[in-house]
Design an enzyme around this catalytic site. Structure first.
Site, short mmCIF file in Angstrom:
data_model
loop_
_atom_site.label_atom_id
_atom_site.label_comp_id
_atom_site.label_asym_id
_atom_site.label_seq_id
_atom_site.Cartn_x
_atom_site.Cartn_y
_atom_site.Cartn_z
N HIS A 78 -31.93 30.24 -16.25
CA HIS A 78 -31.12 30.12 -15.05
C HIS A 78 -31.10 31.44 -14.29
CE1 HIS A 78 -29.15 26.13 -15.14
NE2 HIS A 78 -29.62 26.18 -16.37
N PRO A 79 -31.14 31.36 -12.96
CA PRO A 79 -31.11 32.59 -12.16
C PRO A 79 -29.71 33.17 -12.07
CG PRO A 79 -31.07 30.70 -10.73
CD PRO A 79 -31.23 30.17 -12.14
N GLU A 99 -28.10 24.34 -4.55
CA GLU A 99 -26.80 24.47 -5.21
C GLU A 99 -26.09 25.75 -4.77
OE1 GLU A 99 -28.54 21.96 -8.99
OE2 GLU A 99 -28.25 24.13 -9.20
N GLN A 100 -26.82 26.87 -4.78
CA GLN A 100 -26.20 28.14 -4.39
C GLN A 100 -25.84 28.15 -2.90
OE1 GLN A 100 -27.64 31.86 -5.91
NE2 GLN A 100 -28.31 30.96 -7.85
N PHE A 119 -24.62 34.50 -16.03
CA PHE A 119 -23.42 33.70 -15.78
C PHE A 119 -23.87 32.37 -15.19
CE2 PHE A 119 -20.04 32.34 -12.83
CZ PHE A 119 -18.96 32.30 -13.71
N ALA A 128 -21.57 25.39 -12.73
CA ALA A 128 -21.96 24.30 -11.83
C ALA A 128 -21.22 24.54 -10.52
CB ALA A 128 -21.61 22.95 -12.43
#
Length: 165
Positions: free
Chosen positions: A63-64, A83-84, A115, A118
């Site tokens: 995950h980034p 998402e971001q 970290f 969702a």
């Protein structure tokens, strides 16, 4: 019924850069028609939870960082980018970006993985508050929380692809 290659192509990225989960679910016969977000999620989650600690850690590490270098450089997966952006992480002020960068570095240093949360339905302020709370948790609790969040992200991604029931 879809074949293995099509299934893995379609769902191999639901757990970030971790097609082995989709491969194992398909190979075990856990994928059944009709495919819904719930049934595919159950099959994938079963194999994510059955993966070794190191494999699950690898999924977390895939995950980034939130609002991190990959986001700035345009290197996020399409799902992560959407998402971001949906949480406003692509529109941070310089001070907000500096705070996320500081927290990302401290969190990875402490826990060994980024970290993960969702972000759907959350604002950048919600995420920052959660970040500032969770950075004080111990590594074992954060591993458990991060894996729960990864499963939630997977379900959100699946509901965008498949009918819910």
């Amino acid at each position: 019924m879809v074949g293995r290659a099509e299934f893995v192509s379609r769902f191999g990225g639901v757990f970030e850069h971790s097609p082995f989960i989709a491969e194992r679910a398909f190979d075990a016969g856990d994928v059944r028609e009709p495919m819904t977000a719930g049934t595919v999620h159950a099959a994938l989650t079963k194999h994510f939870r059955a993966a070794s600690q190191d494999e699950r850690l690898g999924v977390l590490r895939a995950h980034p960082d939130l609002a991190g270098k990959l986001a700035i450089a345009g290197g996020l997966t399409e799902d992560s980018r959407k998402e971001q952006a949906g949480a406003g992480l692509d529109r941070l002020s310089p001070n907000e970006h500096a705070r996320f960068t500081e927290l990302n570095a401290a969190y990875v240093e402490k826990n060994g993985f980024p970290f993960i949360i969702a972000v759907k339905g959350l604002t950048k302020d919600d995420i920052l508050r959660s970040f500032e709370t969770r950075i004080n948790h111990n590594v074992q609790d954060e591993f458990a929380t991060a894996t729960e969040q990864v499963e939630k992200i997977a379900l959100l991604r699946l509901t965008a692809i498949l009918p819910e029931s």
